[in-house]
Design an enzyme around this catalytic site. Structure first.
Site, PDB file in Angstrom:
ATOM      1  N   LYS A  56      39.359 -33.125 -23.323  1.00  0.00           N
ATOM      2  CA  LYS A  56      38.022 -33.188 -23.079  1.00  0.00           C
ATOM      3  C   LYS A  56      37.069 -32.352 -23.683  1.00  0.00           C
ATOM      4  CE  LYS A  56      38.854 -30.100 -18.964  1.00  0.00           C
ATOM      5  NZ  LYS A  56      39.474 -30.189 -17.622  1.00  0.00           N
ATOM      6  N   ARG A 155      36.680 -30.763  -5.368  1.00  0.00           N
ATOM      7  CA  ARG A 155      35.772 -31.080  -6.698  1.00  0.00           C
ATOM      8  C   ARG A 155      35.960 -32.719  -7.046  1.00  0.00           C
ATOM      9  NH1 ARG A 155      36.920 -29.069 -13.012  1.00  0.00           N
ATOM     10  NH2 ARG A 155      38.876 -30.132 -12.479  1.00  0.00           N
ATOM     11  N   TYR A 277      14.402  -8.936 -32.769  1.00  0.00           N
ATOM     12  CA  TYR A 277      13.307  -8.925 -31.894  1.00  0.00           C
ATOM     13  C   TYR A 277      13.229  -7.918 -30.925  1.00  0.00           C
ATOM     14  CZ  TYR A 277      13.006 -13.956 -33.571  1.00  0.00           C
ATOM     15  OH  TYR A 277      12.620 -15.069 -34.193  1.00  0.00           O
ATOM     16  N   MET A 323      18.483 -16.748 -32.878  1.00  0.00           N
ATOM     17  CA  MET A 323      18.853 -18.073 -32.778  1.00  0.00           C
ATOM     18  C   MET A 323      20.002 -18.324 -33.898  1.00  0.00           C
ATOM     19  SD  MET A 323      16.723 -21.504 -32.960  1.00  0.00           S
ATOM     20  CE  MET A 323      15.657 -21.226 -31.636  1.00  0.00           C
TER      21      MET A 323
HETATM   22  C1  LIG Z   1      40.514 -29.352 -17.545  1.00  0.00           C
HETATM   23  C2  LIG Z   1      41.798 -29.789 -16.717  1.00  0.00           C
HETATM   24  C3  LIG Z   1      42.865 -29.512 -17.015  1.00  0.00           C
HETATM   25  C4  LIG Z   1      43.270 -28.616 -18.138  1.00  0.00           C
HETATM   26  O1  LIG Z   1      43.096 -27.387 -17.576  1.00  0.00           O
HETATM   27  P1  LIG Z   1      43.316 -26.205 -18.574  1.00  0.00           P
HETATM   28  O2  LIG Z   1      43.139 -24.715 -17.708  1.00  0.00           O
HETATM   29  O3  LIG Z   1      42.550 -26.199 -19.598  1.00  0.00           O
HETATM   30  O4  LIG Z   1      44.785 -26.089 -19.080  1.00  0.00           O
HETATM   31  C5  LIG Z   1      44.121 -30.121 -16.339  1.00  0.00           C
HETATM   32  N1  LIG Z   1      43.558 -31.240 -15.487  1.00  0.00           N
HETATM   33  C6  LIG Z   1      42.452 -31.386 -14.919  1.00  0.00           C
HETATM   34  C7  LIG Z   1      42.033 -32.399 -13.558  1.00  0.00           C
HETATM   35  C8  LIG Z   1      41.116 -30.619 -15.748  1.00  0.00           C
HETATM   36  O5  LIG Z   1      40.053 -30.951 -15.291  1.00  0.00           O
END
Ligand SMILES: *Cc1c(COP(=O)(O)O)cnc(C)c1O
Length: 382
Positions: A56, A155, A277, A323
């Site tokens: 992701k 969640r 700054y 920045m």
């Molecule tokens: C992000 C995620 C993972 C991976 O988690 P890590 O802590 O990065 O290994 C696995 N399962 C779900 C549902 C996630 O959202």
């Protein structure tokens, strides 16, 4: 060739960065060999269970296509992304074959796009289940899906009460090829947290009400919670990218990243000079400074680790992070040692991702996914 700069051809549909090494202000080196090594290390702990790769947010900012291609060489054939758009892009980049799961499920009305890209939606609600079933019945073939249950994180995933209702309905899963039943742990990085065992027990209870299918519970840290948490498929993300899955213990993973920024200018200042700054720093005596071409617009949080390194020497930041630039105190180096165009280390052997994160009171995940699009990206170890 072992060093693929990714320039020009840019076959990597999910990674926009194409700036050359000479033009860029900073260079991010990503060791695909280390990612493969980390995959093997995790696999070795799984006692025969399968291991997916979580990609992701463009592979935690490192380039989802590159990472996927590297993991496929290790025999990985299951990936997880968060969003449908990420899944479509990844499918286009890696072609047919590997399973690509969409963790957040499908937005209403997008089901046909998921079918076209041969994605496996993670169905998180009865609503999503029904929409997917309608598409399946409409096309007259069964469609693959993963079912996620909420075992206690609140969640994503079907609430227990909904699972109980579905369990009473024999037609609930008609047309759906249930490939996986999964849940996600809220506290896996705290091995003594009581929520881990509670979630495990709840997952056991809920999955027995659902169609029989391979099960999946462990993220990176979950793999280190012991054999009960392994099930049939593990879903590591962070650990693949070198983030420590066992905070407070030595990091069992290999480092994957190096981030180096270019010196844009050096100067000497006298006592009393205001630096940066707001003049939040004022020289207490003569000192030498270097300005590097990296700032908060590149994802270096204003509170992230406040030093760079050169030749093993720590070069503290002085004044505020700008920045596009940061000013370093280089007085500890011999005069003339650091020149314009030289590279200083921000992440690497002297300062890990986790080090940078802990200064910012954040986690390595946030550092990685913030790292900017202006860097030249160099992939090694392919
Ligand atoms: C992000 C995620 C993972 C991976 O988690 P890590 O802590 O990065 O290994 C696995 N399962 C779900 C549902 C996630 O959202």
């Amino acid at each position: 060739m072992n060093d693929d700069t990714g320039r020009g051809s840019s076959a990597d549909a999910t990674s926009p960065s194409t700036v050359s090494a000479t033009a860029a202000g900073a260079i991010l080196t990503i060791d695909l060999g280390a990612i493969r090594e980390n995959y093997r290390r995790l696999k070795a702990r799984l006692d025969g269970a399968r291991c997916a790769g979580v990609l992701k947010a463009d592979g935690y900012g490192l380039g989802a296509t590159k990472v996927a291609t590297a993991l496929m060489k290790e025999g990985c054939d299951a990936f997880f992304v968060a969003l449908l758009g990420e899944g479509i892009a990844l499918r286009k980049a890696i072609g047919p074959g590997p399973k690509i799961h969409v963790l957040n499920g499908l937005p209403p009305g997008s089901e046909a796009e998921a079918v076209a890209a041969e994605l496996v939606p993670v169905l998180n609600s009865t609503f999503q289940l029904k929409a997917w079933r309608e598409i399946a019945l409409g096309t007259g073939r069964s469609l693959p899906a993963a079912l996620q249950v909420d075992s206690g994180m609140s969640r994503l995933g079907m609430p227990p009460a909904d699972v109980e209702v579905l369990a009473q309905d024999p037609g609930a899963f008609g047309g759906i090829d249930v490939r996986l039943v999964m849940s996600h742990l809220a506290c896996a990085d705290e091995p003594r947290h009581p929520a881990n065992e509670q979630q495990w027990l709840e997952f056991e209870r809920l999955r027995k009400m659902l169609p029989e299918a391979p099960a999946s519970l462990a993220n990176s840290s979950g793999i280190f919670l012991g054999p009960l948490y392994r099930y049939d498929l593990a879903r590591p993300g962070a650990a693949l990218y070198g983030i420590n899955p066992t905070p407070g213990e030595p990091n069992p993973m290999a480092p994957v990243l190096r981030l180096e920024a270019k010196v844009a200018q050096t100067r000497s200042v006298g006592r009393g000079a205001g630096v940066g700054y707001g003049h939040t720093f004022r020289a207490e005596g003569p000192m030498r400074l270097a300005t590097i071409s990296l700032g908060y617009a590149d994802g270096w949080h204003r509170r992230a680790a406040s030093a760079a390194w050169f030749d093993g020497v720590r070069l503290p930041f002085v004044g505020r992070v700008s920045m596009d630039s940061i000013i370093l105190d280089i007085s500890a180096l011999p005069a003339g040692r650091l020149q314009e165009g030289d590279l200083v280390e921000l992440i690497g052997p002297s300062q890990s991702v986790d080090d940078a994160a802990s200064h910012a009171h954040t986690i390595g995940y946030e550092i990685l996914t913030s790292l900017g699009a202006r860097f030249h990206r160099r992939y090694v170890g392919a």
